[in-house]
Design an enzyme around this catalytic site. Structure first.
Site, PDB file in Angstrom:
ATOM      1  N   ASP A 100     -10.214  -5.759  -2.727  1.00  0.00           N
ATOM      2  CA  ASP A 100      -9.587  -4.710  -1.905  1.00  0.00           C
ATOM      3  C   ASP A 100     -10.514  -3.497  -1.809  1.00  0.00           C
ATOM      4  OD1 ASP A 100      -7.936  -2.518  -1.056  1.00  0.00           O
ATOM      5  OD2 ASP A 100      -6.164  -3.645  -1.682  1.00  0.00           O
TER       6      ASP A 100
ATOM      7  N   HIS B 148      -7.431  -5.973   1.390  1.00  0.00           N
ATOM      8  CA  HIS B 148      -6.220  -5.162   1.557  1.00  0.00           C
ATOM      9  C   HIS B 148      -5.369  -5.627   2.756  1.00  0.00           C
ATOM     10  CE1 HIS B 148      -4.061  -1.553   0.356  1.00  0.00           C
ATOM     11  NE2 HIS B 148      -4.037  -1.082   1.586  1.00  0.00           N
TER      12      HIS B 148
ATOM     13  N   SER C  68       0.838  -1.204   0.000  1.00  0.00           N
ATOM     14  CA  SER C  68       0.000   0.000   0.000  1.00  0.00           C
ATOM     15  C   SER C  68       0.873   1.254   0.000  1.00  0.00           C
ATOM     16  CB  SER C  68      -0.964  -0.068   1.184  1.00  0.00           C
ATOM     17  OG  SER C  68      -1.997   0.864   1.035  1.00  0.00           O
TER      18      SER C  68
HETATM   19  N1  LIG Z   1      -8.851   2.949   8.143  1.00  0.00           N
HETATM   20  C1  LIG Z   1      -7.831   1.970   8.297  1.00  0.00           C
HETATM   21  C2  LIG Z   1      -6.718   2.269   7.339  1.00  0.00           C
HETATM   22  C3  LIG Z   1      -5.418   1.729   7.725  1.00  0.00           C
HETATM   23  C4  LIG Z   1      -4.984   0.525   6.907  1.00  0.00           C
HETATM   24  O1  LIG Z   1      -5.756  -0.153   6.252  1.00  0.00           O
HETATM   25  N2  LIG Z   1      -3.683   0.296   6.949  1.00  0.00           N
HETATM   26  C5  LIG Z   1      -3.105  -0.764   6.184  1.00  0.00           C
HETATM   27  C6  LIG Z   1      -2.216  -0.149   5.163  1.00  0.00           C
HETATM   28  S1  LIG Z   1      -3.197   0.939   4.134  1.00  0.00           S
HETATM   29  C7  LIG Z   1      -2.066   1.717   3.111  1.00  0.00           C
HETATM   30  O2  LIG Z   1      -0.993   2.067   3.365  1.00  0.00           O
HETATM   31  C8  LIG Z   1      -2.328  -1.687   7.118  1.00  0.00           C
HETATM   32  O3  LIG Z   1      -1.366  -2.293   6.753  1.00  0.00           O
HETATM   33  N3  LIG Z   1      -2.819  -1.786   8.361  1.00  0.00           N
HETATM   34  C9  LIG Z   1      -2.161  -2.536   9.400  1.00  0.00           C
HETATM   35  C10 LIG Z   1      -2.552  -3.964   9.523  1.00  0.00           C
HETATM   36  O4  LIG Z   1      -1.910  -4.667  10.335  1.00  0.00           O
HETATM   37  O5  LIG Z   1      -3.462  -4.434   8.821  1.00  0.00           O
HETATM   38  C11 LIG Z   1      -7.421   1.917   9.760  1.00  0.00           C
HETATM   39  O6  LIG Z   1      -7.245   2.964  10.383  1.00  0.00           O
HETATM   40  O7  LIG Z   1      -7.253   0.806  10.276  1.00  0.00           O
END
Ligand SMILES: N[C@@H](CCC(=O)N[C@@H](CSC=O)C(=O)NCC(=O)O)C(=O)O
Length: 279
Positions: A224, A257, A148
């Site tokens: 996603d 995602h 991401s």
């Molecule tokens: N609204 C969500 C957004 C945060 C999220 O989805 N983070 C992803 C990366 S998104 C793009 O860079 C992530 O890797 N999260 C950490 C995980 O361990 O899944 C929110 O605030 O959660």
């Protein structure tokens, strides 16, 4: 000064976390290092995969959720996973998960109040490898990958630094930050209103003038939640076609995602990097 703060046996090697004072970022930083079993051999010099995580992450998300250690052990690759922004009470932050701490976007900010500490490009490309190559049994064979915001980082850092990495890949990358809400918000804050300056940190914009045609491996889940609004792999496909840049874009039905998606395909990415690193 490097301090080891975690040390856990993992697939015959060690998953460690280190803390150090970063000159580039002006703060204390943490990064994960996976040392595969082969690293313990006398005189070993291993290649390194640098992993860049996404918004809201620290060094912990990848090392605890992706399951990469099994494949790193199989292929004999060290994996280094830095935090995603400068940290500390004195470091500027913003409301929202997509700007400030946890959202460094792997660039060098030029605007106040960000420019002093938000220099993740220089940290990941220069300071961290210099430290890793001095302190661990590795050499200068480097690969880069990420997810991401970290996928954006992997693509941009490889495109901006020809010769520095032997391979590059990404999971669900933000491929055209100048054209999507996450990127527009971050670039306006970190780089200012002049969109011409944004092109230097945008993978789709950089592809046309790239002096090295390192093949891109990109996995993208079709389920996603950010696919059409923030990620736009169609723009990457078009930019690569226009530039004649080699791209393997794999659209994976049903995957979202999350780290469940990445854990499902991380073995393919480790194999991709191992082939290039050991060639
Ligand atoms: N609204 C969500 C957004 C945060 C999220 O989805 N983070 C992803 C990366 S998104 C793009 O860079 C992530 O890797 N999260 C950490 C995980 O361990 O899944 C929110 O605030 O959660």
């Amino acid at each position: 000064m490097l301090e080891r703060i975690e040390h856990r046996a993992c697939f015959g090697g060690w998953q460690d976390v280190y803390e150090h004072a970063s000159r580039a970022l002006g703060c204390t930083m943490r990064f994960g290092v996976y040392l595969p079993p082969q690293a313990a051999a006398p005189g070993a010099r291993m290649p390194v995969l640098y992993w860049l995580s996404g918004l809201t992450c620290t060094e912990q998300n990848f090392i605890t959720k992706a399951g990469a250690q099994r494949y790193a052990a199989e292929h004999g690759v060290v994996v280094v996973a830095p935090d995603t922004s400068p940290r500390g009470e004195h470091v500027p932050d913003a409301d929202g998960y997509d700007l400030g701490k946890g959202a460094g976007f792997y660039l060098n900010a030029t605007q106040a109040p960000w420019a002093t500490h938000y220099r993740m490009h220089d940290y990941v490309v220069e300071e961290l490898p210099t430290l890793v190559e001095a302190q661990f049994p590795v050499d200068d064979r480097r690969a880069i990958s990420g997810h991401s915001m970290g996928g954006h980082g992997a693509l941009v850092l490889a495109l901006r630094n020809p010769g520095r990495y032997r391979s590059v890949s990404a999971f669900a990358p933000i491929v055209a930050p100048s054209q999507v809400p996450w990127g527009e918000k971050a670039f306006t804050a970190y780089l200012g209103e002049d969109r011409a300056a944004w092109r230097e940190w945008d993978a789709c914009a950089l592809l046309a003038g790239a002096s090295e045609r390192l093949p891109l491996l990109v996995d993208q889940g079709e389920g996603d939640e950010f696919l059409d609004t923030q990620l736009r792999p169609d723009l990457l496909r078009a930019a690569c076609a226009e530039a004649g840049h080699p791209l393997t874009l794999r659209l994976q039905p049903g995957y979202d995602h999350s780290y469940y998606f990445m854990a499902s395909f991380i073995g393919d990415h480790l194999a991709h990097h191992a082939r290039a690193l050991q060639a």
